[in-house]
Enzyme design. Structure first.
Site, PDB file in Angstrom:
ATOM      1  N   ASP A   1       0.856  -1.183   0.000  1.00 38.89           N
ATOM      2  CA  ASP A   1       0.000   0.000   0.000  1.00 38.89           C
ATOM      3  C   ASP A   1       0.896   1.238   0.000  1.00 38.89           C
ATOM      4  OD1 ASP A   1      -2.330   1.756   0.330  1.00 38.89           O
ATOM      5  OD2 ASP A   1      -3.356  -0.068   0.968  1.00 38.89           O
TER       6      ASP A   1
ATOM      7  N   HIS B   1      -2.612   3.375  -4.674  1.00 45.28           N
ATOM      8  CA  HIS B   1      -2.106   2.758  -3.434  1.00 45.28           C
ATOM      9  C   HIS B   1      -0.698   2.206  -3.626  1.00 45.28           C
ATOM     10  CE1 HIS B   1      -5.568   3.131  -0.725  1.00 45.28           C
ATOM     11  NE2 HIS B   1      -6.336   2.935  -1.778  1.00 45.28           N
TER      12      HIS B   1
ATOM     13  N   GLU C   1      -9.601   3.204  -5.352  1.00 45.36           N
ATOM     14  CA  GLU C   1      -9.168   4.559  -4.999  1.00 45.36           C
ATOM     15  C   GLU C   1      -7.958   5.017  -5.809  1.00 45.36           C
ATOM     16  OE1 GLU C   1     -10.609   4.933  -0.419  1.00 45.36           O
ATOM     17  OE2 GLU C   1      -8.794   3.778  -0.739  1.00 45.36           O
TER      18      GLU C   1
ATOM     19  N   TRP D   1     -17.021  -3.168  -2.201  1.00 47.91           N
ATOM     20  CA  TRP D   1     -16.789  -2.646  -0.846  1.00 47.91           C
ATOM     21  C   TRP D   1     -17.551  -1.372  -0.547  1.00 47.91           C
ATOM     22  CZ3 TRP D   1     -13.857   1.935   0.234  1.00 47.91           C
ATOM     23  CH2 TRP D   1     -13.272   2.553  -0.894  1.00 47.91           C
TER      24      TRP D   1
ATOM     25  N   TYR E   1     -16.311  -4.186   7.480  1.00 49.73           N
ATOM     26  CA  TYR E   1     -15.049  -3.486   7.782  1.00 49.73           C
ATOM     27  C   TYR E   1     -14.859  -3.432   9.301  1.00 49.73           C
ATOM     28  CZ  TYR E   1     -13.568  -1.879   3.123  1.00 49.73           C
ATOM     29  OH  TYR E   1     -13.095  -1.813   1.840  1.00 49.73           O
TER      30      TYR E   1
ATOM     31  N   ASP F   1     -12.375  -2.407  10.886  1.00 48.72           N
ATOM     32  CA  ASP F   1     -11.591  -1.272  11.407  1.00 48.72           C
ATOM     33  C   ASP F   1     -12.519  -0.169  11.927  1.00 48.72           C
ATOM     34  OD1 ASP F   1     -12.211  -1.091   8.629  1.00 48.72           O
ATOM     35  OD2 ASP F   1     -10.788   0.565   8.376  1.00 48.72           O
TER      36      ASP F   1
ATOM     37  N   TRP G   1      -8.424  -3.279   8.063  1.00 48.38           N
ATOM     38  CA  TRP G   1      -7.417  -2.291   7.669  1.00 48.38           C
ATOM     39  C   TRP G   1      -6.761  -1.797   8.948  1.00 48.38           C
ATOM     40  CZ3 TRP G   1      -7.026  -2.714   2.633  1.00 48.38           C
ATOM     41  CH2 TRP G   1      -8.144  -3.055   1.879  1.00 48.38           C
ATOM     42  N   THR G   2      -5.454  -1.478   8.870  1.00 47.05           N
ATOM     43  CA  THR G   2      -4.744  -1.296  10.141  1.00 47.05           C
ATOM     44  C   THR G   2      -4.111   0.085  10.320  1.00 47.05           C
ATOM     45  OG1 THR G   2      -2.767  -2.297   9.159  1.00 47.05           O
ATOM     46  CG2 THR G   2      -4.243  -3.761  10.375  1.00 47.05           C
ATOM     47  N   GLU G   3      -4.723   1.110   9.753  1.00 48.82           N
ATOM     48  CA  GLU G   3      -4.183   2.450  10.011  1.00 48.82           C
ATOM     49  C   GLU G   3      -4.061   2.719  11.511  1.00 48.82           C
ATOM     50  OE1 GLU G   3      -6.493   1.774   7.730  1.00 48.82           O
ATOM     51  OE2 GLU G   3      -6.477   3.222   6.080  1.00 48.82           O
TER      52      GLU G   3
HETATM   53  C1  ACM Z   1     -10.832  -0.013   0.215  1.00 47.27           C
HETATM   54  O1  ACM Z   1     -11.334   0.073   1.341  1.00 47.27           O
HETATM   55  N1  ACM Z   1     -10.170   0.997  -0.299  1.00 47.27           N
HETATM   56  C2  ACM Z   1     -10.950  -1.228  -0.568  1.00 47.27           C
END
Ligand code: ACM
Length: 509
Positions: A168, A239, A303, A368, A393, A395, A444-446
């Site tokens: 990413d 990304h 994105e 998504w 999701y 997260d 997702w791990t931000e």
């Molecule tokens: C995504 O959450 N950008 C796939």
């Protein structure tokens, strides 16, 4: 038990396993026997050796019908146990059921001289073919030893896909021998944003990590032994800031050096569209496909801002040369070239759905943003995997309590909402149902740095996802009552399913 078996009847009596219990193993069932022992022997001390007259039978019976790739039958009576399946993967699913039938106290370190399995008759076949979970190791790296545990917890819940998000903007974790700078430079960032995208606050601590080929090969084997496929994701054409930091020649402005991104959000820098960029990623994907035997390879696609292409002479020329309506269409064009390469290698590309980009027909579409994308893709003939952010999701915060750790803003996803996820096509289009491969959770791990925090966000929400992906019922009350017992099992395995043990547990490592 979670997920709930298709049919289950409980019989009086039990099967007592002790030091004299032996396994009878037919050809092809060895992997399931090894897996069973790997769970039971450390927790009970029982050797469970092989014997031709063993009372615990693991039988691969290819002639069995109606069980498919992953179904199994399990009979526990007072004189013995019979686990049967038509395919080795079915036996692996049955082993997880045996594991869940064991007393909850059977955690490593607790030794028993005998263990009782309750008398049951189970026939169990999954509803969905794709029961996945994504872990983002790009935003925050996790050592491979943790990924082993993560996979084992997926297997406990009969999930069959581990979607490994390897690259990413903020980090490149996949070793590529042709381009070592990808991990050497792209694997480390100077600092990380604290708080949500655009916060402007940073922690001023470097973060980095990358896997070796040996580590990933070991992970693939560990997952395969549990019937879990590791689906790698190498995201293009957006990304990719970590790749651009390592190889500026891949970008649209090679003369402007970029760092590995330290922010969260959608990065404006994307890949250039020269032949050398496509060749580079073909080489990367060849190495990925060499390491990961998965039939599916995820190529990203989400994105991707097209601003750079709109002002790049090379991109405008490419767009004209390919006969595209404009540089925005380079998104679908780029994915098409990459997907083509994956297909030529005999694999199936997977891509995230986006409004603008027409995905190549051979892509499996992961939807998504909104389920509407899933149905639009299914109408165009794509296979689809539901990954709707509002229900999958993890997260997002589990609840709105003040004690919840910082999470992706904008939504709260409680357990009931995960359980309520809807995989059915619009009522007037039932013919789209066969296009649905299944469903997948995303972490997702931000904002997530530690294994404890990963598990706090994943469990028990993944239990609800597994229930709906494997099973055919959406009975919330039935699920919640089974989950109570299952939580004790998670606790025995050390999964922080209820509270995050302490604040330090989600401080950066
Ligand atoms: C995504 O959450 N950008 C796939």
């Amino acid at each position: 038990m979670v997920p709930r078996p298709t049919t289950l009847s409980v019989h009086p009596g039990r099967f007592r396993m002790d030091r004299t219990t032996r396994l009878r193993i037919t050809p092809g069932a060895e992997g399931a026997a090894d897996l069973l022992r790997s769970y039971l022997t450390p927790t009970t001390g029982l050797p469970l050796d092989h014997a031709d007259d063993g009372s615990f039978v693991l039988a691969l019976v290819p002639a069995l019908t109606g069980l498919g790739e992953e179904g199994y039958g399990l009979t526990v009576g007072s004189r013995g146990v019979l686990l049967r399946a038509a395919r080795p993967t079915g036996l692996l699913r049955g082993v997880q059921t045996v594991r869940q039938l064991l007393p909850q106290a059977s955690a490593p370190g607790r030794r028993a001289v005998e263990v009782d399995l309750p008398g049951v008759e189970i026939t169990d076949v999954p509803a969905q073919r794709w029961r996945g979970m994504l872990l983002d190791v790009a935003r925050h790296f996790q050592p491979v030893s943790y990924l082993y545990r993560f996979v084992d917890l997926l297997a406990l819940h009969k999930l069959n896909v581990f979607h490994l998000h390897l690259t990413d903007d903020q980090g490149w974790r996949m070793p590529v021998s042709a381009y070592p700078r990808l991990t050497e430079i792209g694997g480390r960032r100077a600092r990380s944003m604290v708080g949500p995208a655009g916060s402007g606050c940073f922690d001023d601590r470097p973060h980095g990590g990358a896997y070796s080929r040996e580590e990933l090969a070991g992970l693939v084997a560990h997952a395969a032994a549990r019937g879990v496929t590791v689906v790698p994701e190498i995201g293009v054409p957006g990304h990719v800031r970590s790749a651009l930091a390592a190889h500026p020649e891949l970008g649209n402005r090679p003369e402007e050096p970029l760092d590995v991104w330290t922010q969260w959000g959608v990065c404006p820098n994307v890949l250039g569209v020269g032949d050398h960029v496509l060749d580079f990623f073909r080489t990367v994907l060849d190495e990925v496909m060499d390491l990961f035997p998965s039939p599916y390879v995820h190529i990203g696609g989400d994105e991707c801002p097209t601003d750079e292409w709109e002002t790049s002479p090379a991109a405008l020329a490419r767009s004209a040369r390919e006969g595209l309506a404009g540089p925005r269409d380079l998104h679908g064009w780029f994915l098409g070239r990459v997907a083509e390469h994956v297909v030529r290698a005999g694999r199936r590309p997977v891509a995230w759905a986006e409004d603008g980009a027409a995905l190549p027909p051979e892509c499996t579409v992961m939807s998504w943003r909104t389920p509407r994308h899933a149905w639009a893709a299914a109408r165009r003939g794509h296979d689809v995997v539901h990954a709707d952010h509002r229900s999958t999701y993890f997260d997002y915060a589990r609840g709105d309590g003040v004690h919840e750790p910082p999470a992706q803003p904008g939504h709260v996803l409680d357990l009931r909402a995960v359980h309520g996820l809807d995989l059915a096509p619009p009522p007037e289009e039932p013919h789209l149902a066969p296009r649905v491969l299944g469903v997948q959770g995303q972490l997702w791990t931000e904002f997530v740095t530690t294994p404890a925090h990963i598990e706090y966000l994943t469990y028990p929400r993944l239990c609800a996802l597994a229930e709906r992906a494997w099973g055919r019922t959406d009975d919330w009350r039935d699920f919640s009552s089974r989950l109570t017992g299952h939580r004790a099992r998670l606790a025995a395995l050390g999964v922080p399913h209820d509270t995050l043990p302490d604040r330090a547990a989600h401080a950066p490592v």
